[in-house]
Design a protein around this motif. Structure first.
Motif, PDB file in Angstrom:
ATOM      1  N   GLU A  99      23.646  34.600  -3.258  1.00 55.73           N
ATOM      2  CA  GLU A  99      23.937  33.604  -2.219  1.00 55.73           C
ATOM      3  C   GLU A  99      25.247  34.238  -1.273  1.00 55.73           C
ATOM      4  OE1 GLU A  99      23.615  29.637  -3.567  1.00 55.73           O
ATOM      5  OE2 GLU A  99      22.057  30.469  -5.041  1.00 55.73           O
ATOM      6  N   CYS A 100      25.541  35.417  -1.231  1.00 57.49           N
ATOM      7  CA  CYS A 100      26.664  36.030  -0.415  1.00 57.49           C
ATOM      8  C   CYS A 100      26.490  35.851   1.134  1.00 57.49           C
ATOM      9  CB  CYS A 100      27.116  37.118  -0.936  1.00 57.49           C
ATOM     10  SG  CYS A 100      26.027  38.652  -0.676  1.00 57.49           S
ATOM     11  N   GLY A 101      25.139  36.190   1.449  1.00 53.28           N
ATOM     12  CA  GLY A 101      24.932  36.027   2.989  1.00 53.28           C
ATOM     13  C   GLY A 101      25.051  37.607   3.557  1.00 53.28           C
ATOM     14  N   THR A 102      25.368  38.393   2.714  1.00 53.65           N
ATOM     15  CA  THR A 102      25.504  40.020   3.306  1.00 53.65           C
ATOM     16  C   THR A 102      24.334  40.290   4.001  1.00 53.65           C
ATOM     17  OG1 THR A 102      26.846  40.660   1.521  1.00 53.65           O
ATOM     18  CG2 THR A 102      25.798  42.303   2.550  1.00 53.65           C
ATOM     19  N   PRO A 134      25.177  43.050  -3.047  1.00 52.18           N
ATOM     20  CA  PRO A 134      25.722  43.456  -4.425  1.00 52.18           C
ATOM     21  C   PRO A 134      24.886  43.095  -5.737  1.00 52.18           C
ATOM     22  CG  PRO A 134      26.604  41.218  -3.331  1.00 52.18           C
ATOM     23  CD  PRO A 134      25.742  41.839  -2.386  1.00 52.18           C
ATOM     24  N   CYS A 191      24.239  47.414   0.694  1.00 53.07           N
ATOM     25  CA  CYS A 191      25.306  46.390   0.641  1.00 53.07           C
ATOM     26  C   CYS A 191      25.168  45.191  -0.129  1.00 53.07           C
ATOM     27  CB  CYS A 191      25.459  45.922   2.198  1.00 53.07           C
ATOM     28  SG  CYS A 191      26.244  47.247   3.259  1.00 53.07           S
ATOM     29  N   ARG A 241      22.084  38.307   5.516  1.00 50.13           N
ATOM     30  CA  ARG A 241      21.975  37.637   6.731  1.00 50.13           C
ATOM     31  C   ARG A 241      22.892  38.284   7.914  1.00 50.13           C
ATOM     32  NH1 ARG A 241      25.556  32.977   7.981  1.00 50.13           N
ATOM     33  NH2 ARG A 241      24.838  32.160   9.725  1.00 50.13           N
ATOM     34  N   VAL A 242      24.137  38.708   7.407  1.00 50.08           N
ATOM     35  CA  VAL A 242      25.086  39.230   8.513  1.00 50.08           C
ATOM     36  C   VAL A 242      24.510  40.604   9.056  1.00 50.08           C
ATOM     37  CG1 VAL A 242      27.218  40.260   8.747  1.00 50.08           C
ATOM     38  CG2 VAL A 242      27.276  38.079   7.784  1.00 50.08           C
ATOM     39  N   LEU A 243      23.811  41.709   8.110  1.00 49.74           N
ATOM     40  CA  LEU A 243      23.348  42.737   8.722  1.00 49.74           C
ATOM     41  C   LEU A 243      22.043  42.700   9.215  1.00 49.74           C
ATOM     42  CD1 LEU A 243      24.294  44.793   5.349  1.00 49.74           C
ATOM     43  CD2 LEU A 243      25.442  45.087   7.472  1.00 49.74           C
TER      44      LEU A 243
END
Lengths: 428, 97
Positions: free
Chosen positions: B67-70, B46, B44, B72-74
């Motif tokens: 710096e998308c935060g993917t 990128p 995930c 962090r969410v996962l």
């Protein structure tokens, strides 16, 4: 003692619109942006539906750095080798107030910030707000660098990863089912080439959405927007389903670029930027508590985003939420009360506006998309089979048309197709 | 898990403008953690910052972060030791966006 009437965190569309509205009302406003300039940390697919901006900046068409007016809408069901496209154009797409534009966020956000600055708002760039000042359960300003800056009202417009909203108890739980990752390349091409490839007049362009093989059949899709001298090409994939993929997101994008339907469109283009961003795609049910004592949340930080498959919106919701939060702050400043109750008119305004109305109307759609896997793997292939049966002539005696058309549908199960159609219509 | 990745993401990241904070990693991983979670980050992220070497050893480099935060969410509650924004003016600066 306060330093400003209102502090706004984040210089994206929500933040700069709020700043602009408040500054025009003569309020003292400070916008704090962690990027070196407005838009430095932001990206969009992207297209801006202009109605909300038009209301605040009636001359924006002449002033804002817009890329192209979108006069062609394309939607594709893309299979591994084939591609079925609906191509729509109509003068209705170009009428002021209901038109839309491709934009790039670095120039666009800088323009919007310049409008707020011209109205009297102050901006600080390159400073990250580390925390909120919370006293007696009320947000009283921000801590940034070595400074504590106080305000009557703080508006959090700091984007989808709003760590500050979470610290104020206003954050949404970001579940992988509700979040999608977007990845995009900006691909330079001469203006004339873009107009020729997309059959557009100068300054006009095309929005193109893809479902199916762009994400290898996973929940999500591809997008292409024509800019003035570049294309914004990318894919978006829901995290929970992307985790079941065998192909990483960046490889999906590369394969999408090399799809037989895309390669000629992108030929000789030069990638000049590669960006990624999270998208809150959970819709209405994911919208968090929007205000608290001394504090409101706007834009992506408030999860204000809609993906209906054929219509993807975020920036117009951000702009309108920035405006609504500014009016709520203005009212609070007039009465001198900054508690939760005093700021509750923010949510009232959002509920009266298109923002929460449109989001509520499509509240079931995110679940429909996630639970209807045939949209992403099944229907694109079905369409390919149907149209192949119409267009391929091989000299063998043909079957009756009805049978040809129905057999790909039967493969998926006629009842399944009808059920999905009914569910989809209901969700909208 | 098989990941089918051939594209060179570093070449794409090289188009971007960064001001890398050499002294401070804004994202840090815990030493241990479930393999299947790390695999999610590989799929995930990128920027392809989460990788596995030929011997299966995990690697992570924050320098190309978008710096998308993917992640962090996962894995904010599991594999990540911390997820912060880069310090003031550091990190990626989109010229187009």
């Amino acid at each position: 003692m306060v330093d400003f009437d209102v502090i706004i965190v984040g210089a994206g569309p929500a933040g700069s619109v709020a700043a602009s509205v408040l500054a025009k009302e003569g309020k003292s406003v400070l916008v704090i942006e962690r990027g070196a300039y407005a838009g430095a940390k932001n990206m969009t697919g992207g297209r801006l539906y202009s109605h909300a901006l038009k209301k605040l900046f009636p001359q924006f068409e002449e002033e804002a750095p817009l890329e192209r007016k979108i006069t062609h809408e394309k939607i594709s069901l893309i299979s591994a080798q084939g591609n079925t496209t609906l191509d729509f154009t109509s003068p209705a797409l170009g009428i002021a107030g209901q038109d839309s534009y491709s934009v790039l966020r670095a120039p666009f956000d800088q323009w919007l910030a310049s409008q707020a600055e011209a109205a009297g708002a102050e901006y600080i760039y390159g400073i990250a707000v580390e925390s909120l000042i919370i006293e007696d359960g009320r947000v009283c300003g921000v801590c940034a660098g070595d400074d504590m800056i106080r305000a009557h009202v703080t508006i959090l417009a700091d984007g989808v990863n709003s760590l500050l909203a979470a610290s104020a108890g206003l954050g949404a739980k970001l579940s992988p089912h509700r979040m999608a990752v977007g990845v995009k390349e900006v691909i330079e091409l001469p203006e004339q080439v873009i107009e020729d490839r997309f059959l557009c007049e100068p300054q006009e362009g095309c929005a193109w959405l893809f479902v199916g093989d762009a994400t290898k059949g996973h929940v999500g899709g591809g997008f292409l927007y024509t800019n003035r001298g570049s294309l914004s090409l990318g894919i978006v994939a829901t995290l929970s389903d992307l985790c079941k993929s065998r192909v990483p997101i960046y490889q999906m994008l590369e394969d999408f670029k090399n799809h037989p339907a895309m390669r000629p469109v992108l030929k000789n283009g030069k990638t000049v930027e590669y960006s990624g961003h999270l998208i809150p795609e959970g819709g209405y049910r994911m919208v968090p508590t929007l205000y608290g004592n001394g504090c409101m949340v706007a834009g992506d930080a408030a999860m204000l985003c809609m993906n209906l498959g054929y219509q993807v919106r975020g920036m117009d919701l951000a702009i309108a939420s920035g405006e609504c939060s500014a009016h709520a702050a203005r009212e609070a400043l007039e009465t001198g009360r900054y508690d939760k109750e005093a700021l509750s008119s923010y949510e009232g305004r959002l509920r009266e506006s298109f923002v929460l109305r449109d989001m509520q109307a499509s509240a079931d759609f995110p679940d429909f998309m996630e639970s209807t896997s045939r949209l992403f793997k099944g229907y694109p292939e079905m369409c390919q089979a149907i149209f192949q049966s119409l267009f391929v002539v091989d000299g063998k005696p043909g079957r009756p048309l009805g049978k040809k058309l129905l057999s790909p549908v039967k493969e998926l199960g006629l009842m399944n197709v009808l059920k999905d159609a009914r569910k989809g219509v209901k969700a909208l | 898990m098989t990941t089918e990745a051939k594209v060179n993401v570093e070449e794409k990241l090289a188009c971007n403008k960064y001001n890398v904070d050499e002294g401070h990693a804004h994202i840090a991983l815990k030493e241990e953690g479930a393999d299947n979670l790390f695999d999610q980050l590989i799929l995930c992220c990128p920027a392809a910052l989460y990788r596995r070497g030929e011997n299966g050893a995990r690697s992570f480099d924050y320098a190309g972060c978008l710096e998308c935060g993917t992640c962090r969410v996962l894995c904010g509650d599991t594999l990540l030791e911390r997820w912060e924004y880069p310090q003031s003016s550091m990190g990626v600066s989109y010229r187009f966006g």
